[in-house]
Design an enzyme around this catalytic site. Structure first.
Site, PDB file in Angstrom:
ATOM      1  N   GLU A  88       4.598  -2.685  52.413  1.00 47.67           N
ATOM      2  CA  GLU A  88       3.970  -3.455  51.339  1.00 47.67           C
ATOM      3  C   GLU A  88       5.021  -3.448  50.245  1.00 47.67           C
ATOM      4  OE1 GLU A  88       1.238  -5.182  51.031  1.00 47.67           O
ATOM      5  OE2 GLU A  88       0.440  -4.718  53.010  1.00 47.67           O
ATOM      6  N   THR A 128      14.697   1.032  48.443  1.00 53.91           N
ATOM      7  CA  THR A 128      14.912   0.235  47.243  1.00 53.91           C
ATOM      8  C   THR A 128      15.533   1.071  46.124  1.00 53.91           C
ATOM      9  OG1 THR A 128      13.702  -0.875  45.448  1.00 53.91           O
ATOM     10  CG2 THR A 128      12.475   0.740  46.695  1.00 53.91           C
ATOM     11  N   ASP A 129      16.211   0.412  45.210  1.00 53.43           N
ATOM     12  CA  ASP A 129      16.760   1.106  44.034  1.00 53.43           C
ATOM     13  C   ASP A 129      15.639   1.552  43.082  1.00 53.43           C
ATOM     14  OD1 ASP A 129      16.010  -1.425  43.082  1.00 53.43           O
ATOM     15  OD2 ASP A 129      17.963  -1.887  42.180  1.00 53.43           O
ATOM     16  N   GLU A 130      14.417   1.022  43.299  1.00 50.10           N
ATOM     17  CA  GLU A 130      13.323   1.358  42.370  1.00 50.10           C
ATOM     18  C   GLU A 130      12.913   2.822  42.453  1.00 50.10           C
ATOM     19  OE1 GLU A 130      10.059  -1.316  42.160  1.00 50.10           O
ATOM     20  OE2 GLU A 130      11.315  -3.061  42.548  1.00 50.10           O
ATOM     21  N   TYR A 155       4.065   1.120  44.111  1.00 44.86           N
ATOM     22  CA  TYR A 155       5.011   0.682  45.156  1.00 44.86           C
ATOM     23  C   TYR A 155       6.211   1.610  45.245  1.00 44.86           C
ATOM     24  CZ  TYR A 155       9.075  -1.743  47.037  1.00 44.86           C
ATOM     25  OH  TYR A 155      10.227  -2.046  47.736  1.00 44.86           O
ATOM     26  N   LYS A 159       7.628   4.232  48.219  1.00 43.98           N
ATOM     27  CA  LYS A 159       8.958   4.108  48.845  1.00 43.98           C
ATOM     28  C   LYS A 159       9.731   5.412  48.667  1.00 43.98           C
ATOM     29  CE  LYS A 159      10.586   1.041  50.618  1.00 43.98           C
ATOM     30  NZ  LYS A 159      10.539   0.560  52.036  1.00 43.98           N
ATOM     31  N   GLN A 199       8.981 -19.116  40.581  1.00 43.67           N
ATOM     32  CA  GLN A 199       9.358 -20.081  39.533  1.00 43.67           C
ATOM     33  C   GLN A 199       9.803 -21.422  40.141  1.00 43.67           C
ATOM     34  OE1 GLN A 199       8.113 -18.695  37.192  1.00 43.67           O
ATOM     35  NE2 GLN A 199       8.420 -16.518  37.651  1.00 43.67           N
ATOM     36  N   TYR A 212       7.348 -12.574  32.324  1.00 41.56           N
ATOM     37  CA  TYR A 212       6.633 -11.377  31.855  1.00 41.56           C
ATOM     38  C   TYR A 212       7.295 -10.796  30.603  1.00 41.56           C
ATOM     39  CZ  TYR A 212       4.586 -10.905  36.622  1.00 41.56           C
ATOM     40  OH  TYR A 212       3.931 -11.088  37.817  1.00 41.56           O
TER      41      TYR A 212
HETATM   42  P1  NAD Z   1       8.001  -8.596  52.679  1.00 40.53           P
HETATM   43  O1  NAD Z   1       6.749  -8.231  51.963  1.00 40.53           O
HETATM   44  O2  NAD Z   1       8.542  -9.977  52.551  1.00 40.53           O
HETATM   45  O3  NAD Z   1       7.822  -8.318  54.248  1.00 40.53           O
HETATM   46  C1  NAD Z   1       7.195  -7.188  54.755  1.00 40.53           C
HETATM   47  C2  NAD Z   1       6.940  -7.401  56.265  1.00 40.53           C
HETATM   48  O4  NAD Z   1       6.369  -6.190  56.801  1.00 40.53           O
HETATM   49  C3  NAD Z   1       5.951  -8.529  56.563  1.00 40.53           C
HETATM   50  O5  NAD Z   1       6.415  -9.292  57.643  1.00 40.53           O
HETATM   51  C4  NAD Z   1       4.676  -7.802  56.942  1.00 40.53           C
HETATM   52  O6  NAD Z   1       3.849  -8.523  57.836  1.00 40.53           O
HETATM   53  C5  NAD Z   1       5.226  -6.530  57.577  1.00 40.53           C
HETATM   54  N1  NAD Z   1       4.284  -5.407  57.510  1.00 40.53           N
HETATM   55  C6  NAD Z   1       3.620  -4.950  56.402  1.00 40.53           C
HETATM   56  N2  NAD Z   1       2.842  -3.912  56.732  1.00 40.53           N
HETATM   57  C7  NAD Z   1       3.031  -3.672  58.055  1.00 40.53           C
HETATM   58  C8  NAD Z   1       2.529  -2.726  58.973  1.00 40.53           C
HETATM   59  N3  NAD Z   1       1.649  -1.771  58.572  1.00 40.53           N
HETATM   60  N4  NAD Z   1       2.947  -2.767  60.250  1.00 40.53           N
HETATM   61  C9  NAD Z   1       3.831  -3.702  60.653  1.00 40.53           C
HETATM   62  N5  NAD Z   1       4.343  -4.646  59.840  1.00 40.53           N
HETATM   63  C10 NAD Z   1       3.947  -4.628  58.560  1.00 40.53           C
HETATM   64  O7  NAD Z   1       9.072  -7.512  52.232  1.00 40.53           O
HETATM   65  P2  NAD Z   1      10.632  -7.667  51.913  1.00 40.53           P
HETATM   66  O8  NAD Z   1      10.801  -8.125  50.521  1.00 40.53           O
HETATM   67  O9  NAD Z   1      11.262  -8.427  53.015  1.00 40.53           O
HETATM   68  O10 NAD Z   1      11.072  -6.135  51.970  1.00 40.53           O
HETATM   69  C11 NAD Z   1      11.460  -5.554  53.216  1.00 40.53           C
HETATM   70  C12 NAD Z   1      11.902  -4.131  52.977  1.00 40.53           C
HETATM   71  O11 NAD Z   1      13.000  -4.098  52.074  1.00 40.53           O
HETATM   72  C13 NAD Z   1      10.825  -3.233  52.349  1.00 40.53           C
HETATM   73  O12 NAD Z   1      10.909  -1.951  52.934  1.00 40.53           O
HETATM   74  C14 NAD Z   1      11.209  -3.170  50.874  1.00 40.53           C
HETATM   75  O13 NAD Z   1      10.777  -1.969  50.295  1.00 40.53           O
HETATM   76  C15 NAD Z   1      12.720  -3.229  50.988  1.00 40.53           C
HETATM   77  N6  NAD Z   1      13.433  -3.762  49.792  1.00 40.53           N
HETATM   78  C16 NAD Z   1      13.101  -4.984  49.297  1.00 40.53           C
HETATM   79  C17 NAD Z   1      13.838  -5.529  48.230  1.00 40.53           C
HETATM   80  C18 NAD Z   1      13.518  -6.914  47.677  1.00 40.53           C
HETATM   81  O14 NAD Z   1      14.207  -7.351  46.755  1.00 40.53           O
HETATM   82  N7  NAD Z   1      12.523  -7.642  48.194  1.00 40.53           N
HETATM   83  C19 NAD Z   1      14.885  -4.807  47.690  1.00 40.53           C
HETATM   84  C20 NAD Z   1      15.202  -3.545  48.220  1.00 40.53           C
HETATM   85  C21 NAD Z   1      14.474  -3.049  49.294  1.00 40.53           C
HETATM   86  O1  TDX Z   2       6.147 -14.319  37.661  1.00 44.89           O
HETATM   87  C1  TDX Z   2       6.902 -13.386  37.428  1.00 44.89           C
HETATM   88  N1  TDX Z   2       7.493 -13.293  36.201  1.00 44.89           N
HETATM   89  C2  TDX Z   2       8.344 -12.292  35.868  1.00 44.89           C
HETATM   90  O2  TDX Z   2       8.859 -12.262  34.730  1.00 44.89           O
HETATM   91  C3  TDX Z   2       7.200 -12.372  38.412  1.00 44.89           C
HETATM   92  C4  TDX Z   2       6.564 -12.440  39.778  1.00 44.89           C
HETATM   93  C5  TDX Z   2       8.085 -11.383  38.061  1.00 44.89           C
HETATM   94  N2  TDX Z   2       8.644 -11.331  36.827  1.00 44.89           N
HETATM   95  C6  TDX Z   2       9.634 -10.284  36.517  1.00 44.89           C
HETATM   96  C7  TDX Z   2       9.254  -8.869  36.908  1.00 44.89           C
HETATM   97  C8  TDX Z   2      10.602  -8.256  37.252  1.00 44.89           C
HETATM   98  O3  TDX Z   2      11.253  -7.795  36.073  1.00 44.89           O
HETATM   99  O4  TDX Z   2      10.786 -10.600  37.321  1.00 44.89           O
HETATM  100  C9  TDX Z   2      11.416  -9.417  37.823  1.00 44.89           C
HETATM  101  C10 TDX Z   2      11.427  -9.449  39.345  1.00 44.89           C
HETATM  102  O5  TDX Z   2      10.096  -9.312  39.784  1.00 44.89           O
HETATM  103  P1  TDX Z   2       9.708  -9.210  41.339  1.00 44.89           P
HETATM  104  O6  TDX Z   2      10.232 -10.398  42.075  1.00 44.89           O
HETATM  105  O7  TDX Z   2       8.265  -8.892  41.440  1.00 44.89           O
HETATM  106  O8  TDX Z   2      10.624  -7.979  41.834  1.00 44.89           O
HETATM  107  P2  TDX Z   2      10.714  -6.435  41.404  1.00 44.89           P
HETATM  108  O9  TDX Z   2       9.441  -5.950  40.815  1.00 44.89           O
HETATM  109  O10 TDX Z   2      11.982  -6.264  40.613  1.00 44.89           O
HETATM  110  O11 TDX Z   2      10.868  -5.752  42.865  1.00 44.89           O
HETATM  111  C11 TDX Z   2      11.701  -6.388  43.872  1.00 44.89           C
HETATM  112  O12 TDX Z   2      12.939  -5.740  43.976  1.00 44.89           O
HETATM  113  C12 TDX Z   2      12.949  -4.431  44.476  1.00 44.89           C
HETATM  114  C13 TDX Z   2      11.003  -6.375  45.228  1.00 44.89           C
HETATM  115  O13 TDX Z   2       9.745  -7.026  45.122  1.00 44.89           O
HETATM  116  C14 TDX Z   2      10.843  -4.963  45.736  1.00 44.89           C
HETATM  117  O14 TDX Z   2      10.283  -4.972  47.041  1.00 44.89           O
HETATM  118  C15 TDX Z   2      12.193  -4.313  45.778  1.00 44.89           C
HETATM  119  O15 TDX Z   2      12.076  -2.968  46.155  1.00 44.89           O
END
Ligand code: NAD
Ligand code: TDX
Length: 339
Positions: A88, A128-130, A155, A159, A199, A212
């Site tokens: 998630e 994640t870096d978070e 979240y 992680k 956006q 935000y």
């Molecule tokens: P996403 O939400 O787009 O995709 C998550 C996927 O996992 C989906 O396909 C979902 O169906 C599947 N999933 C969720 N729960 C599951 C379960 N219980 N069993 C099997 N499958 C399940 O996520 P994302 O943005 O692609 O992130 C992928 C990974 O990278 C995550 O571990 C996240 O923490 C990490 N990450 C994301 C970012 C980012 O910027 N989005 C940055 C750093 C790390």
């Molecule tokens: O509508 C918006 N307006 C806005 O200002 C949304 C959706 C976000 N924001 C801001 C919040 C954050 O400062 O933009 C920035 C990025 O937001 P998100 O896309 O929700 O990302 P963030 O919370 O930074 O987390 C993402 O990067 C690290 C991924 O969702 C995570 O899965 C990952 O670990």
């Protein structure tokens, strides 16, 4: 010493999500010797279309949950590596309802670690870096592998918990694992709940973009293809038990990114709404990826952020059928939260 691996058959969890599916495309394109099994529960964030059209002899799809130990007993044997993306992933959702984050991110990681241990399978953990919390805007520091864990949101705390499980399973049970902590990804197939796609698709549907708080929060953007090449590098050449930070020196504040999007889409740069801030909103993330670059020789290729953003905007313009079915529901959720 780095232990080299030439994986023939990898299990990619979350391979129908944003970053996981981009990794599957990356492997199919760049590593013809490697077969991929995708395990994905197809939650609201997963979409089978993300891997549609890939050759059937290269990619097999298994619909299932990473918390299902019996299923893992059936599918993990025979693989030489697990690359664990499933999670998630959205901070705002974790504030509205943390429970699925505990289940998938913590229990799901536990189940996969137990399977990796039982069947002696190499494991790479995507994080994640978070987990490091946030930095002040005027702090010259960036996160390194030595930065203490200090997560802010439900979240990021789940992680962080999952990373700590991996470290314990390495030390106590000898699981052959590595961890990577990456900064904010952007690119195709990202769910419209996330900042950049939200956006772009708002503008494409005549809704004003939403920023935000004061909009000055900084994220360190990396193109998802650079994340994929970094993960492949660590999976095949990383040292067991080590953590590697992945980043491409892409710090930008949200206001700047939003104004770039508006300008590239031919709109007035002030044509957006300021909305209420995210509770506990992390101020700034910044990654120092020196270890990955010097030890394993990785470098990012897509470092022109504006060019990457242009391509991403084009992708959402050209793939309306991919996101339109979930757009209205996503915006209705945000509206109910006042965002
Ligand atoms: P996403 O939400 O787009 O995709 C998550 C996927 O996992 C989906 O396909 C979902 O169906 C599947 N999933 C969720 N729960 C599951 C379960 N219980 N069993 C099997 N499958 C399940 O996520 P994302 O943005 O692609 O992130 C992928 C990974 O990278 C995550 O571990 C996240 O923490 C990490 N990450 C994301 C970012 C980012 O910027 N989005 C940055 C750093 C790390
Ligand atoms: O509508 C918006 N307006 C806005 O200002 C949304 C959706 C976000 N924001 C801001 C919040 C954050 O400062 O933009 C920035 C990025 O937001 P998100 O896309 O929700 O990302 P963030 O919370 O930074 O987390 C993402 O990067 C690290 C991924 O969702 C995570 O899965 C990952 O670990």
């Amino acid at each position: 010493m780095a232990k080299d691996l030439s994986p023939k058959n990898i299990l990619v969890t979350g391979g129908c999500g944003f970053i996981g599916s981009n990794f599957v495309h990356y492997v199919v394109k760049n590593h013809p010797e490697t077969h991929v099994t995708v395990l994905d529960a197809l939650t609201y964030a997963g979409n089978i279309e993300n891997i549609a059209g890939l050759p059937e002899d290269r990619v097999e799809f298994v619909h299932g949950n990473i918390c299902d130990a019996d299923l893992l007993d059936k599918i993990v044997p025979g693989h030489d590596a697990i690359v664990h993306y499933a999670a998630e992933s959205h901070n705002d959702n974790s504030i509205a309802d943390p429970e699925p984050f505990l289940r998938t991110n913590v229990e799901g990681t536990y189940r996969l670690l137990e399977a990796a241990r039982k069947y002696d399978v190499r494991y790479h953990h995507i994080s994640t870096d978070e987990v490091y919390g946030d930095l002040a805007l005027d702090d010259p520091a960036r996160f390194t592998e030595e930065t203490p864990y200090h997560p802010s949101s439900p979240y990021s705390s789940t992680k962080a918990a999952s990373d700590l499980l991996v470290r314990a399973w390495v030390r106590t049970f000898g699981v052959q694992a590595t961890i990577s902590n990456c900064s904010n990804n952007y690119g195709p197939y990202q769910h419209v709940e996330k900042f950049i796609p939200r956006q772009i698709t708002n503008i494409l549907t005549g809704v004003r973009p939403k920023l935000y708080g004061d909009g000055l929060n900084v994220r360190d953007w990396i193109h998802t293809d650079d994340h994929s090449s970094a993960v492949w590098t660590i999976l095949t050449r990383g040292r067991i038990g080590e953590t590697y930070l992945i980043g491409a020196d892409g710090e930008r504040n949200n206001l700047t990114v939003l104004r770039d999007i508006l300008e590239m889409m031919g709109k007035d740069p002030d044509d957006f709404d300021w909305v209420k801030d995210r509770p506990g909103h992390d101020r700034r993330y910044a990654i120092d990826s020196t270890k990955l670059r010097t030890e394993l020789g990785w470098t990012p290729e897509h470092t022109d952020f504006r060019e990457g953003l242009e391509h991403t905007i084009r992708w959402y313009e050209e793939n309306r059928a991919w996101w339109e079915p979930v757009k209205a529901k996503t915006e209705a959720r945000y509206k109910a939260q006042g965002q």
